[in-house]
Design a protein around this motif. Structure first.
Motif, PDB file in Angstrom:
ATOM      1  N   VAL A   1       0.847  -1.189   0.000  1.00  0.00           N
ATOM      2  CA  VAL A   1       0.000   0.000   0.000  1.00  0.00           C
ATOM      3  C   VAL A   1       0.885   1.243   0.000  1.00  0.00           C
ATOM      4  CG1 VAL A   1      -1.890   1.204   1.148  1.00  0.00           C
ATOM      5  CG2 VAL A   1      -1.746  -1.290   1.271  1.00  0.00           C
ATOM      6  N   CYS A   2       0.655   2.097  -0.988  1.00  0.00           N
ATOM      7  CA  CYS A   2       1.456   3.303  -1.182  1.00  0.00           C
ATOM      8  C   CYS A   2       0.533   4.486  -1.427  1.00  0.00           C
ATOM      9  CB  CYS A   2       2.358   3.166  -2.421  1.00  0.00           C
ATOM     10  SG  CYS A   2       3.306   1.649  -2.548  1.00  0.00           S
ATOM     11  N   SER A   3       1.119   5.630  -1.586  1.00  0.00           N
ATOM     12  CA  SER A   3       0.495   6.740  -2.311  1.00  0.00           C
ATOM     13  C   SER A   3       1.412   7.027  -3.492  1.00  0.00           C
ATOM     14  CB  SER A   3       0.358   7.981  -1.415  1.00  0.00           C
ATOM     15  OG  SER A   3       1.635   8.460  -1.026  1.00  0.00           O
ATOM     16  N   ALA A   4       0.883   7.678  -4.505  1.00  0.00           N
ATOM     17  CA  ALA A   4       1.690   8.190  -5.631  1.00  0.00           C
ATOM     18  C   ALA A   4       2.582   7.136  -6.280  1.00  0.00           C
ATOM     19  CB  ALA A   4       2.538   9.375  -5.152  1.00  0.00           C
ATOM     20  N   LEU A   5       1.975   6.081  -6.773  1.00  0.00           N
ATOM     21  CA  LEU A   5       2.766   5.069  -7.484  1.00  0.00           C
ATOM     22  C   LEU A   5       3.444   5.642  -8.731  1.00  0.00           C
ATOM     23  CD1 LEU A   5       0.693   1.763  -7.276  1.00  0.00           C
ATOM     24  CD2 LEU A   5       3.021   2.154  -6.429  1.00  0.00           C
ATOM     25  N   GLY A   6       2.876   6.685  -9.286  1.00  0.00           N
ATOM     26  CA  GLY A   6       3.491   7.333 -10.433  1.00  0.00           C
ATOM     27  C   GLY A   6       4.846   7.945 -10.110  1.00  0.00           C
ATOM     28  N   LEU A   7       5.116   8.135  -8.821  1.00  0.00           N
ATOM     29  CA  LEU A   7       6.410   8.649  -8.353  1.00  0.00           C
ATOM     30  C   LEU A   7       7.253   7.535  -7.745  1.00  0.00           C
ATOM     31  CD1 LEU A   7       5.184  11.958  -6.664  1.00  0.00           C
ATOM     32  CD2 LEU A   7       6.199  11.693  -8.937  1.00  0.00           C
ATOM     33  N   GLY A   8       6.853   6.297  -7.987  1.00  0.00           N
ATOM     34  CA  GLY A   8       7.582   5.161  -7.441  1.00  0.00           C
ATOM     35  C   GLY A   8       7.030   4.650  -6.125  1.00  0.00           C
ATOM     36  N   GLY A   9       6.003   5.315  -5.599  1.00  0.00           N
ATOM     37  CA  GLY A   9       5.367   4.882  -4.361  1.00  0.00           C
ATOM     38  C   GLY A   9       5.881   5.646  -3.160  1.00  0.00           C
TER      39      GLY A   9
END
Length: 268
Positions: A41-49
């Protein structure tokens, strides 16, 4: 949280594990309903997580409490985008994030590096030790920071000695297929001491090839598809990408990957 905190995620009598990385609620639900054993669980996977919100982890926990199966929930700890060389203040912040999320996840994912005087990229042992200690009894995964290390095999030994239970790697390459020889070597040398999990470009079509070459049992994927906003025509004119279009886990891709893994297990 209500789910067991053990690192073991072998469910349904399976020796394989499918981990899906997610950064939003729709993706989490698709991953769970599609058959994932683990969530990263991450935020901002577009930034690698980056580190996820507590609210998302609580919503996942509450949803899982209604399910008969166990899904392991691992929280990414990464306070900013960019590289994995952190200041002392950033480590303090990441330690606080672990403490803040400790009761709403089963394990943590992070990795800290340093650059030596001769320019080699290697493990920052003191920073890693601080964060592993903050995890307490909850397991820690060392993420793909290992893939930028000058000597991944030496780094793997150090990761094991610090008490990490799992390594996510693409074998030091842009994708797992390109790094398949290094993954094979890590699995052969250290797979009995730490769980090696394969990630980057992993999907239902190439899992058989990766398994045949490496014998790795743990697979990490987003299984995602692009989602286009219902107000794309407006957002696209005003905001950069990520507002009008973003990635969401596709339940059909999760189901397909789970099916392939189950087929491989039956044959082996």
């Amino acid at each position: 949280m209500d789910q067991p905190s053990s690192e073991s995620t072998r469910s349904e009598n399976s020796k394989f594990t499918l981990e899906i990385c997610i950064d939003n609620w729709d993706s989490a639900k698709a991953a769970i309903d599609g058959g994932a054993n683990r969530l990263e669980v991450c935020s901002a996977l577009g930034l690698g997580g980056l580190t996820p919100t507590r609210g998302l982890l609580i919503k996942i926990r509450d949803y899982l409490s209604q399910k008969p199966k166990t899904v392991h929930v691992a929280a990414m700890i990464r306070s900013r985008p960019g590289d994995f060389v952190y200041s002392s203040d950033e480590i303090d912040l990441m330690k606080m994030e672990i403490e803040t999320l400790h009761d709403v996840c089963d394990s943590f994912v992070f990795g800290c590096l340093k650059v030596t005087a001769n320019g080699e990229v290697t493990l920052e042992e003191n920073h890693c030790r601080i964060l592993v200690t903050a995890c307490g009894s909850k397991p820690a995964t060392f993420h793909r920071a290992i893939d930028v290390c000058s000597n991944p095999e030496v780094t793997c030994v150090d990761i094991i000695s610090l008490g990490f239970k799992r390594i996510l790697t693409s074998g030091g390459a842009a994708t797992a297929l390109k790094g398949i020889e290094m993954i094979k070597s890590l699995q052969a040398s250290y797979g009995d001491k730490i769980t090696i999990m394969v990630g980057s470009g992993v999907n239902a079509s190439n899992v058989p090839q990766i398994y045949e070459a490496t014998k790795v049992l743990d697979y990490h994927s987003s299984c995602s598809s692009e989602h286009v906003s219902s107000i794309d025509s407006i957002c696209g004119q005003i905001f950069p990408s990520g507002v009008s279009k973003w990635q969401i886990t596709d339940i059909e891709k999760v189901i397909a990957m789970k099916k392939i893994i189950q087929e491989i297990e039956k044959q082996n």
